[in-house]
Design an enzyme around this catalytic site. Structure first.
Site, PDB file in Angstrom:
ATOM      1  N   SER A 182     -38.608  -8.512  34.148  1.00  0.00           N
ATOM      2  CA  SER A 182     -38.257 -10.174  34.249  1.00  0.00           C
ATOM      3  C   SER A 182     -39.398 -10.328  35.819  1.00  0.00           C
ATOM      4  O   SER A 182     -40.244 -11.039  34.764  1.00  0.00           O
ATOM      5  CB  SER A 182     -37.371 -11.281  34.418  1.00  0.00           C
TER       6      SER A 182
ATOM      7  N   ARG B  11     -42.927 -12.264  34.325  1.00  0.00           N
ATOM      8  CA  ARG B  11     -42.841 -13.472  35.120  1.00  0.00           C
ATOM      9  C   ARG B  11     -44.291 -14.071  35.627  1.00  0.00           C
ATOM     10  O   ARG B  11     -45.801 -14.783  35.173  1.00  0.00           O
ATOM     11  CB  ARG B  11     -41.598 -14.058  35.786  1.00  0.00           C
TER      12      ARG B  11
ATOM     13  N   ASN C 215     -47.728 -16.160  33.783  1.00  0.00           N
ATOM     14  CA  ASN C 215     -47.827 -17.447  34.058  1.00  0.00           C
ATOM     15  C   ASN C 215     -50.382 -17.403  34.964  1.00  0.00           C
ATOM     16  O   ASN C 215     -50.319 -18.113  34.277  1.00  0.00           O
ATOM     17  CB  ASN C 215     -47.354 -17.386  35.905  1.00  0.00           C
TER      18      ASN C 215
END
Lengths: 157, 269
Positions: free
Chosen positions: B198, B202, B206
């Site tokens: 994660s 993430r 992004n």
């Protein structure tokens, strides 16, 4: 396109190196400086507070001393006034007694002068009486022979 | 795009999404290294080290210079975040968080360079592909998150001992019954693996998406119409300003989660 390859290992080594560098050469120095400055600021604040308290106590002391000095000055003025009054009273009493003394002396003088004048007057009246009597009797009276008589006359006058 | 003959937008973007790989044995070959990611991340890492090191070396407890004050503000911000989550000796976790924050921020900030700038520069030296944002490369984000995972495991062992941590792996969270050992273990492994996945996905997602949007907008510049060109300029500026927020937030999130994971490793019961 999203392939995982040896870059990962390289980046892991790089990351580990960066962490190691930061742990040993960056973090301790800066935190030390910050902590020292915090201590300095704390000391400074304490000193300022202490100075403030000292100033306050000094102010109080000054105020107390001014009060005391004022009291002392008032006492001194009081005493001086009392002394002045005493001196004045004494002077007044001296003057009164001097006046009385001079008055008494003058009265004595007056009394003795009156006495003398009275005696003089008496003698003169005696003489006049003798003169008058001699004139009245139309003859010479021997003053020595009638001395006793004349003296008696003089005392009667 | 200079190297392409007035191609389509798709070509432009796919070209931009190629990493610089000198060893092109075959796609998926393990030893074909992304030289662009490595170079940019290392340059930025060294920049971070030199910048903070020079300030740290001259650090005075008296009146700080503006540069020192800035470094101190960054450091105290990070230290405050660590202090909120982790109650213990911060002499390792603090610098770790600082490194993560500043390094990730600097690498994210490469996204704010015009998308064509770095490729254009490298093209002048005859190098065709160059991606300037290392955090839009899964290799880098996974490298960081796996390092964090290793630290989590290391601190789990350190805080609870070998027996304690192994015991916890097999008995928490359901219970110590032998029949529950396997489910416990599987769940704990999933939990452990979910952390780096994660964390890295993430950041990667992004940054990759941000880069793609920049490329799409940049595609408008060569669309051949003045109106589209104007829209491209405005769109690029707007997205760029918004992206300043994203790169800061992503760096911050990566840092905070790193702190949280490691302090959880310390605190687990």
């Amino acid at each position: 396109m999203l392939d995982i390859n040896a870059t990962l290992v390289g980046e892991m080594i790089a990351f580990a190196f960066l962490i190691w560098f930061c742990v040993h050469f960056i973090w301790p120095h800066i935190t030390k400086a910050i902590e020292e400055r915090q201590l300095k600021i704390a000391d400074g604040l304490n000193a300022a507070e202490r100075a403030h308290a000292e100033l306050k106590s000094a102010d109080n002391k000054v105020a107390a001393e001014i009060k005391q000095a004022r009291q002392q000055a008032a006492e001194i003025i009081d005493r001086a006034q009392q002394q002045a009054n005493q001196i004045l009273d004494k002077a007044r009493a001296d003057a009164v007694s001097e006046i009385n003394r001079l008055k008494a002396a003058a009265q004595d003088d007056i009394a003795s002068m009156a006495q003398r004048a009275r005696e003089e007057l008496r003698e003169r009246v005696g003489a006049l009486a003798v003169q008058g009597a001699s004139k009245i009797v139309q003859r010479e009276i021997d003053p020595s022979a009638h001395k006793a008589l004349l003296d008696q006359l003089a005392t009667e006058i | 795009m200079a190297s392409e003959p007035q191609g389509s937008l798709t070509e432009y973007i796919t070209h931009h999404l190629h990493h610089l790989k000198p060893v092109q044995v075959s796609e998926g070959n393990f030893w074909s290294v992304h030289v662009d990611s490595l170079t940019v991340s290392l340059v930025l890492g060294v920049l971070f080290c030199l910048w903070f090191w020079t300030k740290a070396r001259k650090a005075t407890s008296g009146v700080p210079s503006k540069g020192q004050a800035f470094v101190e503000i960054v450091l105290e911000f990070v230290d405050g975040q660590v202090k909120d989550v982790f109650h213990g000796d911060r002499s390792f976790l603090g610098p770790l968080a600082l490194t993560v924050f500043v390094w990730v921020f600097l690498m994210n900030a490469m996204d704010l360079l015009p998308v064509d700038l770095m490729p254009w520069i490298t093209h002048q030296f005859g190098i065709g592909h160059f991606r300037a944002v290392p955090t839009a490369d899964l290799n880098l984000t996974f490298a960081m998150s796996i390092t964090v995972l290793l630290l989590v495991i290391f601190y789990s062992f350190k805080a609870k001992g070998f027996g304690g941590f192994t015991h916890e792996l097999f008995t928490a969270p359901f219970g110590a019954h032998p029949a529950l050992w396997l489910p416990n273990f599987v769940l704990n492994i999933v939990e452990l693996v979910a952390k780096p996945v994660s964390l890295s996905m993430r950041l990667f997602g992004n940054m990759y998406a941000g880069e793609l949007v920049f490329m799409l907008i940049a595609g408008l510049f060569s669309a051949g119409s003045w109106i589209l060109y104007g829209m491209g300029v405005i769109g690029y500026a707007v997205w760029g300003i918004f992206h300043i927020l994203i790169i800061s937030i992503q760096a911050f999130i990566f840092m905070v989660l790193t702190i949280v994971y490691i302090s959880m490793a310390h605190d687990h019961h």
